[in-house]
Motif scaffolding. Structure first.
Motif, PDB file in Angstrom:
ATOM      1  N   THR A 151       1.053  -7.383  16.722  1.00  0.00           N
ATOM      2  CA  THR A 151       0.737  -6.052  16.133  1.00  0.00           C
ATOM      3  C   THR A 151       1.287  -5.414  15.101  1.00  0.00           C
ATOM      4  OG1 THR A 151       2.036  -5.117  17.890  1.00  0.00           O
ATOM      5  CG2 THR A 151      -0.404  -5.827  18.499  1.00  0.00           C
ATOM      6  N   ALA A 152       2.364  -6.144  14.538  1.00  0.00           N
ATOM      7  CA  ALA A 152       3.075  -5.526  13.303  1.00  0.00           C
ATOM      8  C   ALA A 152       2.863  -6.188  12.260  1.00  0.00           C
ATOM      9  CB  ALA A 152       4.528  -5.410  13.892  1.00  0.00           C
ATOM     10  N   ASP A 153       3.099  -5.650  11.054  1.00  0.00           N
ATOM     11  CA  ASP A 153       2.911  -6.373   9.755  1.00  0.00           C
ATOM     12  C   ASP A 153       3.891  -7.538   9.501  1.00  0.00           C
ATOM     13  OD1 ASP A 153       5.113  -4.532   7.925  1.00  0.00           O
ATOM     14  OD2 ASP A 153       3.672  -3.359   9.532  1.00  0.00           O
ATOM     15  N   ASP A 154       3.489  -8.630   8.922  1.00  0.00           N
ATOM     16  CA  ASP A 154       4.503  -9.801   8.683  1.00  0.00           C
ATOM     17  C   ASP A 154       4.667  -9.688   7.239  1.00  0.00           C
ATOM     18  OD1 ASP A 154       2.346 -11.133   7.875  1.00  0.00           O
ATOM     19  OD2 ASP A 154       2.513 -12.412   9.604  1.00  0.00           O
ATOM     20  N   ALA A 155       4.015  -9.027   6.247  1.00  0.00           N
ATOM     21  CA  ALA A 155       3.932  -8.960   4.815  1.00  0.00           C
ATOM     22  C   ALA A 155       3.998  -7.844   4.320  1.00  0.00           C
ATOM     23  CB  ALA A 155       3.163 -10.342   4.493  1.00  0.00           C
ATOM     24  N   ALA A 156       4.452  -7.516   3.123  1.00  0.00           N
ATOM     25  CA  ALA A 156       4.304  -6.350   2.350  1.00  0.00           C
ATOM     26  C   ALA A 156       4.515  -6.489   1.043  1.00  0.00           C
ATOM     27  CB  ALA A 156       5.440  -5.200   2.818  1.00  0.00           C
ATOM     28  N   TYR A 157       3.554  -5.992   0.253  1.00  0.00           N
ATOM     29  CA  TYR A 157       3.493  -5.846  -1.439  1.00  0.00           C
ATOM     30  C   TYR A 157       3.393  -4.599  -1.857  1.00  0.00           C
ATOM     31  CZ  TYR A 157       1.598 -10.493   0.474  1.00  0.00           C
ATOM     32  OH  TYR A 157       1.825 -11.759   1.268  1.00  0.00           O
ATOM     33  N   ALA A 158       4.604  -4.519  -2.626  1.00  0.00           N
ATOM     34  CA  ALA A 158       4.678  -2.824  -3.022  1.00  0.00           C
ATOM     35  C   ALA A 158       5.095  -2.648  -4.314  1.00  0.00           C
ATOM     36  CB  ALA A 158       5.614  -2.278  -2.080  1.00  0.00           C
ATOM     37  N   VAL A 159       4.538  -1.624  -4.903  1.00  0.00           N
ATOM     38  CA  VAL A 159       5.012  -1.108  -6.199  1.00  0.00           C
ATOM     39  C   VAL A 159       5.830   0.135  -6.278  1.00  0.00           C
ATOM     40  CG1 VAL A 159       4.306  -0.675  -8.788  1.00  0.00           C
ATOM     41  CG2 VAL A 159       3.186  -2.564  -7.419  1.00  0.00           C
ATOM     42  N   PHE A 160       6.808   0.238  -6.729  1.00  0.00           N
ATOM     43  CA  PHE A 160       7.695   1.348  -6.437  1.00  0.00           C
ATOM     44  C   PHE A 160       7.879   2.052  -8.084  1.00  0.00           C
ATOM     45  CE2 PHE A 160       9.200  -1.187  -3.465  1.00  0.00           C
ATOM     46  CZ  PHE A 160       9.021  -0.569  -2.084  1.00  0.00           C
ATOM     47  N   GLU A 161       7.794   3.201  -8.054  1.00  0.00           N
ATOM     48  CA  GLU A 161       8.121   4.238  -9.537  1.00  0.00           C
ATOM     49  C   GLU A 161       9.297   4.739  -9.297  1.00  0.00           C
ATOM     50  OE1 GLU A 161       6.483   6.723 -13.051  1.00  0.00           O
ATOM     51  OE2 GLU A 161       5.089   6.617 -11.259  1.00  0.00           O
ATOM     52  N   LEU A 162      10.378   4.499 -10.175  1.00  0.00           N
ATOM     53  CA  LEU A 162      11.799   5.174  -9.919  1.00  0.00           C
ATOM     54  C   LEU A 162      11.857   6.113 -10.919  1.00  0.00           C
ATOM     55  CD1 LEU A 162      13.932   1.817  -9.553  1.00  0.00           C
ATOM     56  CD2 LEU A 162      12.344   2.871  -7.996  1.00  0.00           C
ATOM     57  N   VAL A 206       5.261   5.432  -4.230  1.00  0.00           N
ATOM     58  CA  VAL A 206       5.073   3.890  -3.405  1.00  0.00           C
ATOM     59  C   VAL A 206       3.781   3.934  -3.428  1.00  0.00           C
ATOM     60  CG1 VAL A 206       5.419   4.865  -1.386  1.00  0.00           C
ATOM     61  CG2 VAL A 206       5.707   2.652  -1.744  1.00  0.00           C
ATOM     62  N   GLN A 207       3.123   2.470  -3.818  1.00  0.00           N
ATOM     63  CA  GLN A 207       1.849   1.878  -3.375  1.00  0.00           C
ATOM     64  C   GLN A 207       2.132   0.721  -2.852  1.00  0.00           C
ATOM     65  OE1 GLN A 207      -1.012   2.264  -6.652  1.00  0.00           O
ATOM     66  NE2 GLN A 207      -2.752   1.363  -5.400  1.00  0.00           N
ATOM     67  N   ALA A 208       1.351   0.587  -1.643  1.00  0.00           N
ATOM     68  CA  ALA A 208       1.759  -0.614  -0.973  1.00  0.00           C
ATOM     69  C   ALA A 208       0.763  -1.270  -0.144  1.00  0.00           C
ATOM     70  CB  ALA A 208       2.920  -0.501   0.028  1.00  0.00           C
ATOM     71  N   HIS A 209       0.589  -2.750   0.157  1.00  0.00           N
ATOM     72  CA  HIS A 209      -0.315  -3.131   0.814  1.00  0.00           C
ATOM     73  C   HIS A 209       0.238  -3.844   1.750  1.00  0.00           C
ATOM     74  CE1 HIS A 209      -3.933  -5.131   2.317  1.00  0.00           C
ATOM     75  NE2 HIS A 209      -3.157  -6.234   2.155  1.00  0.00           N
ATOM     76  N   PHE A 210       0.274  -3.566   3.222  1.00  0.00           N
ATOM     77  CA  PHE A 210       0.694  -4.370   4.546  1.00  0.00           C
ATOM     78  C   PHE A 210      -0.246  -5.400   5.106  1.00  0.00           C
ATOM     79  CE2 PHE A 210       3.898  -0.770   4.759  1.00  0.00           C
ATOM     80  CZ  PHE A 210       4.890  -1.083   3.730  1.00  0.00           C
ATOM     81  N   THR A 211       0.114  -6.240   5.466  1.00  0.00           N
ATOM     82  CA  THR A 211      -0.831  -7.184   6.548  1.00  0.00           C
ATOM     83  C   THR A 211       0.088  -8.312   7.346  1.00  0.00           C
ATOM     84  OG1 THR A 211      -2.881  -8.830   5.906  1.00  0.00           O
ATOM     85  CG2 THR A 211      -0.778  -9.236   4.803  1.00  0.00           C
ATOM     86  N   THR A 212      -0.970  -8.615   8.251  1.00  0.00           N
ATOM     87  CA  THR A 212      -0.300  -9.335   9.182  1.00  0.00           C
ATOM     88  C   THR A 212      -1.031 -10.842   9.183  1.00  0.00           C
ATOM     89  OG1 THR A 212      -0.349  -7.556  10.679  1.00  0.00           O
ATOM     90  CG2 THR A 212      -0.142  -9.856  11.881  1.00  0.00           C
ATOM     91  N   HIS A 213      -0.465 -11.778   8.185  1.00  0.00           N
ATOM     92  CA  HIS A 213      -0.984 -12.855   7.988  1.00  0.00           C
ATOM     93  C   HIS A 213      -1.233 -13.841   9.142  1.00  0.00           C
ATOM     94  CE1 HIS A 213      -1.125 -12.192   3.880  1.00  0.00           C
ATOM     95  NE2 HIS A 213       0.255 -12.089   3.615  1.00  0.00           N
ATOM     96  N   ILE A 214      -0.128 -13.997  10.029  1.00  0.00           N
ATOM     97  CA  ILE A 214      -0.088 -14.799  11.236  1.00  0.00           C
ATOM     98  C   ILE A 214      -0.333 -13.646  12.476  1.00  0.00           C
ATOM     99  CG2 ILE A 214       1.318 -16.584  12.404  1.00  0.00           C
ATOM    100  CD1 ILE A 214       0.559 -17.056   9.565  1.00  0.00           C
ATOM    101  N   PRO A 215      -1.656 -13.650  12.917  1.00  0.00           N
ATOM    102  CA  PRO A 215      -1.762 -12.675  14.203  1.00  0.00           C
ATOM    103  C   PRO A 215      -1.380 -13.128  15.627  1.00  0.00           C
ATOM    104  CG  PRO A 215      -3.729 -13.801  13.513  1.00  0.00           C
ATOM    105  CD  PRO A 215      -2.860 -14.337  12.578  1.00  0.00           C
ATOM    106  N   ARG A 216      -1.063 -14.444  15.773  1.00  0.00           N
ATOM    107  CA  ARG A 216      -0.864 -14.898  16.935  1.00  0.00           C
ATOM    108  C   ARG A 216       0.490 -15.891  17.056  1.00  0.00           C
ATOM    109  NH1 ARG A 216      -3.619 -15.965  21.764  1.00  0.00           N
ATOM    110  NH2 ARG A 216      -2.960 -17.917  23.000  1.00  0.00           N
ATOM    111  N   ARG A 217       1.318 -15.559  17.682  1.00  0.00           N
ATOM    112  CA  ARG A 217       2.631 -16.171  17.833  1.00  0.00           C
ATOM    113  C   ARG A 217       3.152 -16.418  19.270  1.00  0.00           C
ATOM    114  NH1 ARG A 217       5.731 -16.117  13.071  1.00  0.00           N
ATOM    115  NH2 ARG A 217       4.853 -15.162  11.639  1.00  0.00           N
TER     116      ARG A 217
END
Length: 383
Positions: free
Chosen positions: A241-252, A219-230
């Motif tokens: 304080t938690a990620d709201d988006a994840a972009y990932a590449v998985f090799e099966l 797995v290779q992933a990038h997580f981020t919190t696009h909206i920091p205030r709710r």
């Protein structure tokens, strides 16, 4: 006709998922249809016992649906020998302790995912359930969606030939909570409460990829919190304080590459909130929650790249809809039925706490991959 009653302690039914999907659309729906007919004169009749922290909310649910029993005392419910199954749909941070108590009480287990906040806890629960000899299951509802069932049918029938890649898009815009109420609970955006889209969705992607296409090897992933205030349910602002988006590449296994984007900060321009595209040497498919469209090698058009000529915009019209060829009910209800048959008749079942631990493992490795900026191998788990 012989009725076998299975009494189920349902913890977390005041939450959206526990209430709507598990109580109303699963167990109450099974009761309304007369139970689960095993075909030999035996009918399994589920009997929910509501458990939670809020007496007023539990009482209101019980009165609304005509249920006799509810309790805010989990220990007392688990001490009741008439309770057969413990179900947990609480927030993730509260799940491990409650499931351990249920195992110690000798109850069969059916739990939402993720099963724990970390891999060590997930493995501990799987080992404890195995050693106690209780039956145990983890909700893996996506496998029972009509669209993914059609996708599985295509894969098992060899439609794709050699599968090359899988592309997944999941998500929608969750309102911040200031000028419109959020569609998800505020704890989803607090890491300290077990929130985050990685913890929520990576367990889903693990079992979907594992069962339909093959085990995840890296797995290779990038997580981020696009909206920091709710804003929470009371209208009070808070820092996410938690990620709201994840972009990932998985090799099966077998070299299949899967790319999956997950986001609670994306506006939908798809047919459904979740879509997978699978491309193979012999054909391709796009599956959502319910629908599935295919394009075979023999019917593949011949696009030519020319930015000076307007596209005709009819690419989607060149795909063929896969017929239902079956009756598809609610995905949660379908898996509940299989689990209860497993409890009563010991029918085959493999969506257990060990499978749940794989999902927790992948979420943890995804977070680590994002933090360290590198691809990570996914080792096989052993109990």
């Amino acid at each position: 006709m012989t009725h076998t009653t299975v009494r189920i302690a349902m913890n977390g039914v005041t939450g959206r998922m526990g209430h709507r999907q598990h109580l109303v659309r699963s167990l109450l729906a099974l009761r309304e249809q007369g139970g689960i007919d095993l075909g030999d004169g035996t009918v399994i009749m589920p009997e929910p016992v509501l458990v939670g922290r809020s007496a007023p909310r539990l009482r209101a649910l019980a009165e609304r649906y005509g249920l006799r029993e509810w309790s805010t005392d989990l220990d007392a419910v688990l001490a009741d020998d008439s309770i057969d199954v413990y179900f947990d749909a609480q927030i993730t941070a509260a799940r491990e302790e409650a499931v351990k108590k249920a195992i110690a009480a000798g109850k069969h287990l059916y739990v939402e995912k993720p099963t724990a906040t970390g891999l060590s806890g997930a493995l501990e629960l799987a080992r404890a359930a195995r050693d106690a000899g209780v039956k145990h299951g983890v909700v893996q509802d996506k496998l029972f969606l009509p669209g993914l069932r059609k996708l599985r049918r295509l894969a098992e029938g060899g439609f794709f030939g050699r599968i090359l890649s899988v592309r997944g898009e999941f998500g929608y815009w969750v309102f911040e909570g200031d000028w419109q109420p959020a569609q998800r609970p505020s704890w989803n955006y607090r890491a300290e409460d077990g929130g985050g889209i990685a913890a929520d969705m990576f367990p889903h992607w693990e079992y979907v990829l594992h069962e339909l296409f093959g085990p995840v090897r890296s797995v290779q992933a990038h997580f981020t919190t696009h909206i920091p205030r709710r804003w929470d349910e009371s209208g009070t602002p808070y820092e996410a304080t938690a990620d709201d988006a994840a972009y990932a590449v998985f090799e099966l296994a077998g070299g299949i590459v899967a790319q999956i984007n997950s986001s609670w900060a994306v506006r939908v321009h798809r047919e459904e909130l979740l879509e997978f595209q699978v491309d193979g040497t012999e054909g391709s498919a796009v599956a959502g929650l319910r629908g599935c469209r295919v394009q075979h090698r023999s019917a593949t058009p011949r696009p030519v790249w020319d930015p000076d000529i307007p596209a005709d915009g009819r690419f989607r019209e060149q795909w063929q809809e896969v017929p239902d060829n079956d009756e598809f009910g609610n995905a949660f209800k379908a898996q509940w039925e299989l689990f209860l048959r497993h409890v009563v008749r010991d029918e085959p079942w493999h969506w257990d706490l060990a499978a749940g631990a794989r999902g927790v493992q992948l979420a943890g490795l995804g977070l680590k991959s994002s933090a360290e900026g590198r691809r990570l191998d996914v080792p096989e788990l052993t109990l």
